[in-house]
Structures are given as C-alpha cells and as structure tokens.
Design a protein around this motif. Structure first.
Motif, PDB file in Angstrom:
ATOM      1  N   GLY A   6      -4.785  -3.288   0.229  1.00  0.00           N
ATOM      2  CA  GLY A   6      -5.505  -2.943  -0.997  1.00  0.00           C
ATOM      3  C   GLY A   6      -5.529  -4.108  -1.968  1.00  0.00           C
ATOM      4  O   GLY A   6      -6.566  -4.431  -2.550  1.00  0.00           O
TER       5      GLY A   6
ATOM      6  N   ASP B 269       0.841  -1.200   0.000  1.00  0.00           N
ATOM      7  CA  ASP B 269       0.000   0.000   0.000  1.00  0.00           C
ATOM      8  C   ASP B 269       0.876   1.250   0.000  1.00  0.00           C
ATOM      9  O   ASP B 269       0.590   2.225  -0.688  1.00  0.00           O
TER      10      ASP B 269
ATOM     11  N   TYR C  77     -12.284  -9.670  -3.648  1.00  0.00           N
ATOM     12  CA  TYR C  77     -13.396  -9.320  -4.540  1.00  0.00           C
ATOM     13  C   TYR C  77     -13.388 -10.197  -5.796  1.00  0.00           C
ATOM     14  O   TYR C  77     -14.456 -10.582  -6.301  1.00  0.00           O
TER      15      TYR C  77
ATOM     16  N   GLN D  46     -16.321  -3.064   5.320  1.00  0.00           N
ATOM     17  CA  GLN D  46     -16.311  -1.624   5.580  1.00  0.00           C
ATOM     18  C   GLN D  46     -16.262  -0.831   4.280  1.00  0.00           C
ATOM     19  O   GLN D  46     -17.002   0.150   4.107  1.00  0.00           O
ATOM     20  N   GLU D  47     -15.410  -1.255   3.354  1.00  0.00           N
ATOM     21  CA  GLU D  47     -15.260  -0.531   2.091  1.00  0.00           C
ATOM     22  C   GLU D  47     -16.551  -0.553   1.275  1.00  0.00           C
ATOM     23  O   GLU D  47     -16.987   0.478   0.745  1.00  0.00           O
TER      24      GLU D  47
ATOM     25  N   SER E  66     -23.556  -2.432  -5.081  1.00  0.00           N
ATOM     26  CA  SER E  66     -23.002  -2.498  -3.728  1.00  0.00           C
ATOM     27  C   SER E  66     -23.839  -3.399  -2.832  1.00  0.00           C
ATOM     28  O   SER E  66     -23.305  -4.144  -2.004  1.00  0.00           O
TER      29      SER E  66
ATOM     30  N   GLU F  47     -19.294   1.593   2.928  1.00  0.00           N
ATOM     31  CA  GLU F  47     -19.080   3.020   2.656  1.00  0.00           C
ATOM     32  C   GLU F  47     -19.481   3.369   1.230  1.00  0.00           C
ATOM     33  O   GLU F  47     -20.080   4.426   0.980  1.00  0.00           O
ATOM     34  N   LYS F  48     -19.168   2.487   0.303  1.00  0.00           N
ATOM     35  CA  LYS F  48     -19.562   2.710  -1.093  1.00  0.00           C
ATOM     36  C   LYS F  48     -21.082   2.705  -1.226  1.00  0.00           C
ATOM     37  O   LYS F  48     -21.658   3.521  -1.954  1.00  0.00           O
TER      38      LYS F  48
ATOM     39  N   SER G 116     -12.313  -5.472   6.408  1.00  0.00           N
ATOM     40  CA  SER G 116     -11.921  -4.334   5.581  1.00  0.00           C
ATOM     41  C   SER G 116     -12.793  -4.243   4.333  1.00  0.00           C
ATOM     42  O   SER G 116     -13.205  -3.145   3.922  1.00  0.00           O
ATOM     43  N   CYS G 117     -13.099  -5.386   3.731  1.00  0.00           N
ATOM     44  CA  CYS G 117     -13.955  -5.404   2.541  1.00  0.00           C
ATOM     45  C   CYS G 117     -15.380  -4.982   2.888  1.00  0.00           C
ATOM     46  O   CYS G 117     -16.012  -4.214   2.147  1.00  0.00           O
TER      47      CYS G 117
ATOM     48  N   ARG H 171      -7.767  -6.966  -0.603  1.00  0.00           N
ATOM     49  CA  ARG H 171      -9.197  -6.727  -0.893  1.00  0.00           C
ATOM     50  C   ARG H 171      -9.510  -7.033  -2.355  1.00  0.00           C
ATOM     51  O   ARG H 171     -10.541  -7.636  -2.668  1.00  0.00           O
ATOM     52  N   TRP H 172      -8.630  -6.604  -3.248  1.00  0.00           N
ATOM     53  CA  TRP H 172      -8.832  -6.860  -4.676  1.00  0.00           C
ATOM     54  C   TRP H 172      -8.921  -8.358  -4.948  1.00  0.00           C
ATOM     55  O   TRP H 172      -9.789  -8.829  -5.693  1.00  0.00           O
TER      56      TRP H 172
END
Length: 231
Positions: free
Chosen positions: A146, A98, A153, A190-191, A211, A194-195, A187-188, A149-150
């Motif tokens: 980062g 990161d 996903y 949360q992300e 989302s 937020e989105k 973390s995912c 998370r990618w």
C-alpha cells in the motif's frame, strides 16, 4: 538547551506534534542527520518495548506511548527539514506494513502519514527524492505494498506535474530492482484500472477523467520500464 533537555521538554508536552513547539524543532534541526537517525532508531526500540496502543489501558503506558509519538514527530520533521534525500532508505523501515499487527509498533494515522508523506515530499527534497526512492522502494515488497503504491503515485504526479521538463521518474528507472518494481507497477495498474471501471459504472465524469489520465501516465512509465528490461 542540551539535547537531553529538548527531548525532556517534548516528553513533558506530550501529546503534541512538532508544529506546537517550533522552538524545540528548530533546536533539533541544529543536530546532524546521523545523530538524529541514531536517536530515531533508539526511540523506535523504546516504542517497540511498549504494548501496542490498542492493547493497553494503563495510564502510564499510554503516557509513554504519547511521548514516543511526540518525539517521533519532532525527530522525523527535523530530519526532513534538512532536505537530504539520502536519509530515505534508512526511514523506509518505519513505514507501517499492510498488516500492521506484524509491526513491533502500532502507529496512529498522524504518525504513519507524517513518515510516508515526508519520504516522497518534493517540498522537502525537490525532485532529488525520486532517484533515491526508486533505488530502495523494492524493500517495501511485499510487506507494505500500500505504501509502495502511494510512493509510486507521488513520483508519477511529480514527474508529470512538477518536474515535467526533467521527468526524474522516467529518467531514473534504471535505478530500480526490476522484478520487485514490476510487482509495484502491476499493482498500481490494477488498482487504477479497477478505479476507472468503477467510475465508468457510476458515470462519475471527474473520476473517469482522473483515472484515465493516471492510466496514460502509468503506461508511459511502463513502456519505458519495458525498454530497460529488454536491454
């Protein structure tokens, strides 16, 4: 053409990527993964010995960096094209942090995207990349959240879109290192939350739907993960 000649041809052609010289890529694919991985390690050490791209204006150093970038492109693509997911744990160390100032090599997007996209590509590995990646994804925490998370996903999408019958993400959750995978999962969540909230605020219907679907899928994985943690 010897291996040394192949590498020299790539250096001479730099800057370029593997798609510009398919005959050189095909020649590299004749080599075994173990040899390619060893050469990739040596290349990364060579690249690490150079100044970072944004720290030099010297033409010779910039040319040398371009040679390393080109070789990295060819070597990683040759490895990926073999379709063996067992290489994934070895390749994680090349995933940028990161805070890439802490990395010994600064990668432009075309290099970092190739390594990250390749590691989680069903095109190369089918669904078999998922259990392997699950078993080692914790190595990215906290250095490269980062990228972690990618990767999650990508596995989430493939699980529910491409491999729904087998659901390799859900079925292989026992492979994870629980504490660190929990950090990735949180973390995912949360992300995406937020989105989702941002999309609602902006009344972006398409983004809200996307989302919401992601949150529902993550929650299904989360519930399965909690069951494993309770055992």
């Amino acid at each position: 053409m010897t291996k040394a000649e192949i590498y020299q041809e790539i250096r001479n052609g730099a800057p370029m990527y593997y798609g510009e010289a398919p005959e050189l890529l095909e020649a590299l694919e004749e080599l075994e993964n173990q040899e390619l991985l060893e050469d990739l390690d040596a290349l990364y050490q060579e690249w690490s010995s150079l100044p970072k791209l944004y720290c030099t204006d010297d033409e010779n150093e910039l040319k040398h960096i371009e040679e390393c970038e080109a070789l990295f492109s060819f070597l990683t693509e040759a490895i990926f094209n073999h379709g063996d997911p067992s290489v994934i744990p070895h390749l994680l160390k090349y995933v940028p942090s990161d805070d890439d100032d802490k990395d010994s090599v600064f990668m432009e997007d075309y290099s970092s995207e190739q390594i990250c996209n390749g590691i989680c590509s069903a095109r190369y590995f089918g669904e078999s990349y998922i259990p392997v990646l699950l078993s080692c994804i914790h190595e990215l925490v906290p250095r490269a959240m980062g990228a972690a998370r990618w990767f999650f996903y990508s596995m989430l999408y493939d699980n529910f879109e491409n491999f729904l019958n087998n659901q390799p993400l859900v079925k292989n959750l026992r492979m994870v290192q629980k504490d660190l995978f929990k950090e990735i999962l949180q973390s995912c969540i949360q992300e995406i939350t937020e989105k989702f909230q941002k999309s609602k605020k902006e009344a972006n219907i398409k983004s809200i739907k996307s989302s919401q679907e992601d949150l529902e899928r993550i929650e299904r994985v989360h519930q399965e993960f909690l069951k494993i943690c309770e055992q």
